[in-house]
Scaffold this motif. Sequence first.
Motif, PDB file in Angstrom:
ATOM      1  N   GLY A 167       0.813  -1.210   0.000  1.00 54.18           N
ATOM      2  CA  GLY A 167       0.000   0.000   0.000  1.00 54.18           C
ATOM      3  C   GLY A 167       0.846   1.260   0.000  1.00 54.18           C
ATOM      4  O   GLY A 167       0.639   2.165  -0.816  1.00 54.18           O
ATOM      5  N   VAL A 168       1.833   1.309   0.897  1.00 53.03           N
ATOM      6  CA  VAL A 168       2.727   2.482   0.935  1.00 53.03           C
ATOM      7  C   VAL A 168       3.545   2.558  -0.348  1.00 53.03           C
ATOM      8  O   VAL A 168       3.807   3.650  -0.863  1.00 53.03           O
ATOM      9  CB  VAL A 168       3.635   2.425   2.183  1.00 53.03           C
ATOM     10  CG1 VAL A 168       4.614   3.579   2.185  1.00 53.03           C
ATOM     11  CG2 VAL A 168       2.792   2.458   3.444  1.00 53.03           C
ATOM     12  N   TYR A 169       3.913   1.375  -0.887  1.00 50.47           N
ATOM     13  CA  TYR A 169       4.649   1.344  -2.149  1.00 50.47           C
ATOM     14  C   TYR A 169       3.865   2.071  -3.245  1.00 50.47           C
ATOM     15  O   TYR A 169       4.408   2.925  -3.961  1.00 50.47           O
ATOM     16  CB  TYR A 169       4.915  -0.105  -2.540  1.00 50.47           C
ATOM     17  CG  TYR A 169       5.695  -0.262  -3.833  1.00 50.47           C
ATOM     18  CD1 TYR A 169       7.075  -0.284  -3.834  1.00 50.47           C
ATOM     19  CD2 TYR A 169       5.026  -0.366  -5.045  1.00 50.47           C
ATOM     20  CE1 TYR A 169       7.788  -0.421  -5.009  1.00 50.47           C
ATOM     21  CE2 TYR A 169       5.724  -0.497  -6.231  1.00 50.47           C
ATOM     22  CZ  TYR A 169       7.107  -0.524  -6.204  1.00 50.47           C
ATOM     23  OH  TYR A 169       7.794  -0.639  -7.380  1.00 50.47           O
ATOM     24  N   VAL A 170       2.575   1.740  -3.374  1.00 54.64           N
ATOM     25  CA  VAL A 170       1.739   2.359  -4.414  1.00 54.64           C
ATOM     26  C   VAL A 170       1.619   3.863  -4.180  1.00 54.64           C
ATOM     27  O   VAL A 170       1.741   4.674  -5.106  1.00 54.64           O
ATOM     28  CB  VAL A 170       0.344   1.685  -4.439  1.00 54.64           C
ATOM     29  CG1 VAL A 170      -0.645   2.500  -5.251  1.00 54.64           C
ATOM     30  CG2 VAL A 170       0.454   0.282  -5.006  1.00 54.64           C
ATOM     31  N   LEU A 171       1.399   4.257  -2.918  1.00 53.23           N
ATOM     32  CA  LEU A 171       1.308   5.687  -2.584  1.00 53.23           C
ATOM     33  C   LEU A 171       2.543   6.460  -3.032  1.00 53.23           C
ATOM     34  O   LEU A 171       2.449   7.495  -3.704  1.00 53.23           O
ATOM     35  CB  LEU A 171       1.097   5.820  -1.067  1.00 53.23           C
ATOM     36  CG  LEU A 171       1.436   7.156  -0.391  1.00 53.23           C
ATOM     37  CD1 LEU A 171       0.644   8.304  -0.975  1.00 53.23           C
ATOM     38  CD2 LEU A 171       1.172   7.058   1.099  1.00 53.23           C
ATOM     39  N   GLY A 176       8.296  -0.389   2.208  1.00 53.12           N
ATOM     40  CA  GLY A 176       7.492  -0.110   1.011  1.00 53.12           C
ATOM     41  C   GLY A 176       7.842   1.235   0.414  1.00 53.12           C
ATOM     42  O   GLY A 176       8.015   1.363  -0.808  1.00 53.12           O
ATOM     43  N   ALA A 177       7.955   2.254   1.269  1.00 54.08           N
ATOM     44  CA  ALA A 177       8.294   3.596   0.793  1.00 54.08           C
ATOM     45  C   ALA A 177       9.686   3.617   0.183  1.00 54.08           C
ATOM     46  O   ALA A 177       9.927   4.235  -0.865  1.00 54.08           O
ATOM     47  CB  ALA A 177       8.190   4.595   1.939  1.00 54.08           C
ATOM     48  N   PHE A 178      10.620   2.908   0.825  1.00 45.50           N
ATOM     49  CA  PHE A 178      11.997   2.836   0.322  1.00 45.50           C
ATOM     50  C   PHE A 178      12.026   2.187  -1.056  1.00 45.50           C
ATOM     51  O   PHE A 178      12.633   2.695  -1.994  1.00 45.50           O
ATOM     52  CB  PHE A 178      12.860   2.041   1.317  1.00 45.50           C
ATOM     53  CG  PHE A 178      14.301   1.954   0.940  1.00 45.50           C
ATOM     54  CD1 PHE A 178      15.210   2.881   1.431  1.00 45.50           C
ATOM     55  CD2 PHE A 178      14.758   0.951   0.101  1.00 45.50           C
ATOM     56  CE1 PHE A 178      16.552   2.808   1.076  1.00 45.50           C
ATOM     57  CE2 PHE A 178      16.096   0.882  -0.265  1.00 45.50           C
ATOM     58  CZ  PHE A 178      16.997   1.799   0.229  1.00 45.50           C
ATOM     59  N   LEU A 179      11.334   1.064  -1.191  1.00 46.94           N
ATOM     60  CA  LEU A 179      11.324   0.346  -2.473  1.00 46.94           C
ATOM     61  C   LEU A 179      10.657   1.175  -3.571  1.00 46.94           C
ATOM     62  O   LEU A 179      11.098   1.169  -4.724  1.00 46.94           O
ATOM     63  CB  LEU A 179      10.603  -0.999  -2.315  1.00 46.94           C
ATOM     64  CG  LEU A 179      11.335  -2.034  -1.458  1.00 46.94           C
ATOM     65  CD1 LEU A 179      10.463  -3.267  -1.261  1.00 46.94           C
ATOM     66  CD2 LEU A 179      12.672  -2.425  -2.087  1.00 46.94           C
ATOM     67  N   ALA A 180       9.595   1.901  -3.210  1.00 52.09           N
ATOM     68  CA  ALA A 180       8.929   2.742  -4.207  1.00 52.09           C
ATOM     69  C   ALA A 180       9.861   3.857  -4.665  1.00 52.09           C
ATOM     70  O   ALA A 180       9.921   4.175  -5.861  1.00 52.09           O
ATOM     71  CB  ALA A 180       7.645   3.326  -3.625  1.00 52.09           C
ATOM     72  N   ALA A 181      10.587   4.449  -3.718  1.00 50.08           N
ATOM     73  CA  ALA A 181      11.553   5.488  -4.100  1.00 50.08           C
ATOM     74  C   ALA A 181      12.594   4.909  -5.042  1.00 50.08           C
ATOM     75  O   ALA A 181      12.988   5.550  -6.032  1.00 50.08           O
ATOM     76  CB  ALA A 181      12.207   6.078  -2.853  1.00 50.08           C
ATOM     77  N   ALA A 182      13.026   3.681  -4.758  1.00 50.24           N
ATOM     78  CA  ALA A 182      14.004   3.031  -5.634  1.00 50.24           C
ATOM     79  C   ALA A 182      13.419   2.793  -7.015  1.00 50.24           C
ATOM     80  O   ALA A 182      14.115   2.923  -8.030  1.00 50.24           O
ATOM     81  CB  ALA A 182      14.452   1.710  -5.008  1.00 50.24           C
ATOM     82  N   PHE A 216      -5.411   4.518  -4.299  1.00 51.22           N
ATOM     83  CA  PHE A 216      -5.103   3.164  -4.764  1.00 51.22           C
ATOM     84  C   PHE A 216      -4.253   2.407  -3.755  1.00 51.22           C
ATOM     85  O   PHE A 216      -4.338   1.175  -3.672  1.00 51.22           O
ATOM     86  CB  PHE A 216      -4.464   3.207  -6.155  1.00 51.22           C
ATOM     87  CG  PHE A 216      -5.452   3.622  -7.195  1.00 51.22           C
ATOM     88  CD1 PHE A 216      -6.500   2.784  -7.533  1.00 51.22           C
ATOM     89  CD2 PHE A 216      -5.391   4.868  -7.794  1.00 51.22           C
ATOM     90  CE1 PHE A 216      -7.448   3.176  -8.457  1.00 51.22           C
ATOM     91  CE2 PHE A 216      -6.341   5.265  -8.722  1.00 51.22           C
ATOM     92  CZ  PHE A 216      -7.370   4.417  -9.054  1.00 51.22           C
ATOM     93  N   GLY A 217      -3.469   3.126  -2.943  1.00 52.89           N
ATOM     94  CA  GLY A 217      -2.772   2.467  -1.843  1.00 52.89           C
ATOM     95  C   GLY A 217      -3.757   1.838  -0.869  1.00 52.89           C
ATOM     96  O   GLY A 217      -3.572   0.708  -0.415  1.00 52.89           O
ATOM     97  N   VAL A 218      -4.835   2.564  -0.581  1.00 55.09           N
ATOM     98  CA  VAL A 218      -5.856   2.005   0.309  1.00 55.09           C
ATOM     99  C   VAL A 218      -6.590   0.859  -0.372  1.00 55.09           C
ATOM    100  O   VAL A 218      -6.858  -0.173   0.244  1.00 55.09           O
ATOM    101  CB  VAL A 218      -6.856   3.095   0.754  1.00 55.09           C
ATOM    102  CG1 VAL A 218      -7.948   2.480   1.614  1.00 55.09           C
ATOM    103  CG2 VAL A 218      -6.147   4.187   1.522  1.00 55.09           C
TER     104      VAL A 218
END
Lengths: 301, 301, 301, 301
Positions: C26-30, C99-105, C64-66
């Motif tokens: 969810g955080v990844y998508v956000l 999740g946030a770290f991976l999304a930033a990557a 969409f994260g939710v």
Amino acid sequence: MSFRRLLRKCQIRNQLLRECLAECLGVYVLILFGCGSVAQVTTTQEKKGQYLSINLGFALGVTFGVFVSRGVSVSQLLCVLGRHPWKKLPFYIFFQVLGAFLAAATVALQYYVHGYKCFCMYDVTLADAIQAFSGGELTVTGPTATAGIFSTFPADYLSVWGGVVDQVIGTAALLLGVLAIGDQKNSSIPDGLQPVLVGALVLVIGTSMGSNSGYAINPARDIGPRLFTYIAGWGVEVFRAGSWWWWVPIVAPCVGALLGTLIYELMIEAHHPASPSELQTSCVEATEGKPGLELEGVKSD
Amino acid sequence: MSFRRLLRKCQIRNQLLRECLAECLGVYVLILFGCGSVAQVTTTQEKKGQYLSINLGFALGVTFGVFVSRGVSVSQLLCVLGRHPWKKLPFYIFFQVLGAFLAAATVALQYYVHGYKCFCMYDVTLADAIQAFSGGELTVTGPTATAGIFSTFPADYLSVWGGVVDQVIGTAALLLGVLAIGDQKNSSIPDGLQPVLVGALVLVIGTSMGSNSGYAINPARDIGPRLFTYIAGWGVEVFRAGSWWWWVPIVAPCVGALLGTLIYELMIEAHHPASPSELQTSCVEATEGKPGLELEGVKSD
Amino acid sequence: MSFRRLLRKCQIRNQLLRECLAECLGVYVLILFGCGSVAQVTTTQEKKGQYLSINLGFALGVTFGVFVSRGVSVSQLLCVLGRHPWKKLPFYIFFQVLGAFLAAATVALQYYVHGYKCFCMYDVTLADAIQAFSGGELTVTGPTATAGIFSTFPADYLSVWGGVVDQVIGTAALLLGVLAIGDQKNSSIPDGLQPVLVGALVLVIGTSMGSNSGYAINPARDIGPRLFTYIAGWGVEVFRAGSWWWWVPIVAPCVGALLGTLIYELMIEAHHPASPSELQTSCVEATEGKPGLELEGVKSD
Amino acid sequence: MSFRRLLRKCQIRNQLLRECLAECLGVYVLILFGCGSVAQVTTTQEKKGQYLSINLGFALGVTFGVFVSRGVSVSQLLCVLGRHPWKKLPFYIFFQVLGAFLAAATVALQYYVHGYKCFCMYDVTLADAIQAFSGGELTVTGPTATAGIFSTFPADYLSVWGGVVDQVIGTAALLLGVLAIGDQKNSSIPDGLQPVLVGALVLVIGTSMGSNSGYAINPARDIGPRLFTYIAGWGVEVFRAGSWWWWVPIVAPCVGALLGTLIYELMIEAHHPASPSELQTSCVEATEGKPGLELEGVKSD
């Protein structure tokens, strides 16, 4: 209670007159928000809104126009197509054009008041955004043209036949979408949200087909305000401009609406498997008026 | 009634052909609104719309494309993934590309007509926004490039492998969202509003992943209009540009769709506790076609 | 069926791990949609999107994260507030930051690839929008600063305490709105549309409170991408900038969430007349985890 | 449970006080998001938002204001119209103005803090976007005017009577739309989505009628923040500007609301065919308070 009882006294029981009042108010709301947005963007020179605001203005204008008089933005097209009895047609048209005319007059009251001087005994000065923007001259073309606030005009590069094609495609796309939204076998959209989706449809037509000739895609939307500008000081130029452009947004949308309906019927709706009960009721439906949004299709008698 | 009875005569009972017509019209609507918005923003040099209008154009294009043929924007991805029987695949692909091609031709009819001269006996002059913008030359790159109205091209700084990564991530994000919207154990979204949310998903992909290579995230969306530009006067350059970029929006979305499905299945759906009845029906479902939006997942046979 | 049976094999029955995977995705998508939008607007210098696109990116990212992990964007706040058992908290936090770290990557993979060179044997050149924009230098402040794509930094005129006030107010407004949306006695919003409204709430917070310090209003949203930029080449400056700003978006949102909850409880929810059955069940609810979006309120044990 | 039991202790059983708290918080949310958006767009000189962001700020401010205190944004108009008992009116007005005042103070806390120095022992430096934008001078007119962040002022070309006309039309349009949305015989909109549509209505009023005098269309929205600016350092000029403009957004919306209600009643609602049961209950309804959003109409006692 006295106010409410008074209202009861005013009740009109004639179905046609009720419908006409609703059509009039629906188109009024559409033009009030739509042309109002164009007036705001034009007179502030894009400081308070850009082209997207105009798209939103007409889109939400349609949404709330439909909410005010469920079905109006659709019926003004469908009545041309024979969905309503033909003898009702002149009444609808008259009240729709009247609504558009009155809305244009309201927008002018907010943004331009020199046109109202004739009605006043003495020289009032109210708002005058149009006067401030145009430097006092009401022109139909050129950098400070203001007639485009009210009715549509073609871009310089557009020929009359190009405009006809543009309007036919735009209205066909509108009808395709409207029929898909209202097709109960296809979409199952909650009834109360259909006007929102019709608004979204007008929004996307505005972002994708607005630059050639201003997506009138509706006869009453265009001729009502054009008549107002003719009277209010812009003169006969509003009809003459663009090689007598004015008839295109009246005729082409009718052709486009027929075309869009035909495409949807032939490619999608004709092939829905019919349930037995439907085969019977479809005969009845064709001769009766139905309540509701009446987006289900177009029947010729 | 005669019109309606005539329509009945046209009824196609072949399920595959019906589906193909729907796919064709759905993709047509998507491209008509999407590429139309790019045409409007490009030829007016951002005076009548900005990048956000293009995002809205494709987003609402998808929404109404799905409304017109429920499931099309999804199935055009899912059929590649084996959700539909493999033997149907070539038919779907052909009709989807055909719809995209015809829509590109319609957009060109509104914004560019020199390409149609060959079909005409005499030299008509219709609209010609593209001609007016580009000064008469149809180019694929440079400041007045117009091929980007129809199909996607990579930004200057983007290598081919960078574009593949970009398209894989974009399509994976699309599938993640689409599967979440359709996952009945997770979302419980009213059926009639799923196309609106799929549109919103395409909107946010456009605002967050649009600048590298134009978020095709769908093979038919890209190759159909590209074929049209090849024929209509832009020439072989539409394939050669960006180091033969054209194959990336065809191949990468398939990989991305698989990846996104895998991630959603492995991280969310695989762990839903199964109800007893479901364990039985899941076997049946895998061999049968289901009506409706069919967003529930992807099954390999 | 083999694929689906394989998936079944992967099924995780541990509830906490399932929740953690969902939080992570969810955080990844956000962040993927939110930071992706900032990257697009920044590297194209507002040619492909403006500040409103960023607002839309984070808004729909939340939506969409939710949808992907119902309740994640809320629970990442509520868990701090004691809604979930305290022993689960470190797991949630870890997976959210992951999740946030991976999304930033992932965003960096789309817009910047020099950071990935270390992982490659040979010198690949993929996309490099960030390199093209910044001229090769990764800076945290100045006209070509790119660290702001990933994490928030305060405006020049903002003191640290001003930023704390800004973040406390922003998060309090978020909680006020989220509790109102989820308050069954007040709103009666269809369950499937709550994520859309939470997204709209984030949109309006972005348009009204975004310019001072970038509305992190959420610890994981900010620290995950900041850690990524620290590793990927921006260096310790991402922590040092703005007088060691980095702790503000971690601490202030917790205070703001408490404040917003308190205001809503004291001004609205405390005064709902209680039904008899509710008085009984409220005791039970407080000790059990409830499925669903869990927006109903915050209980301290 | 201790926290929840503590909350129970705070429960207010007085219906009027509960309503007043809800009105206060509802208007607070409206102004916090609305004026916050103006502050952001003004102090960043349109770098972080444009006029459309302001429109969205007030629109979603209304939506979430209504969600927080169902009916507040409507009742603040309807109470003037006699829908609520007259003796409640002074309480409503006081708490609505209080909410607007407090929200303006919160926006100032985020964007301007010199006004708070008097409350502090020593000279804190927090955020000061307003100070940075205006160069230290708090002006009501001119290029760096900041009073317009909080309350409305007329455009240079607008006379006082022009402003009255503008506000009357704007509020009449608001009431037309609100009554259409709430008219159960016309719209059948899901109850939980009515606040979203009221927000959309405020959005379109903002895009079409915002440039003349800033669409206050609501007395409390304007006078609360104006009182704050009077105290916080802008001085008596906030009342004097625009030929003592301040009374127009208080008086004109009341006239406009009456006019809009009258038009809707006379053109649409009076003509709904009454069902027998309704004729009986309408008498009862007029003397009782009804729960819910109470958009069904306006009754004078």
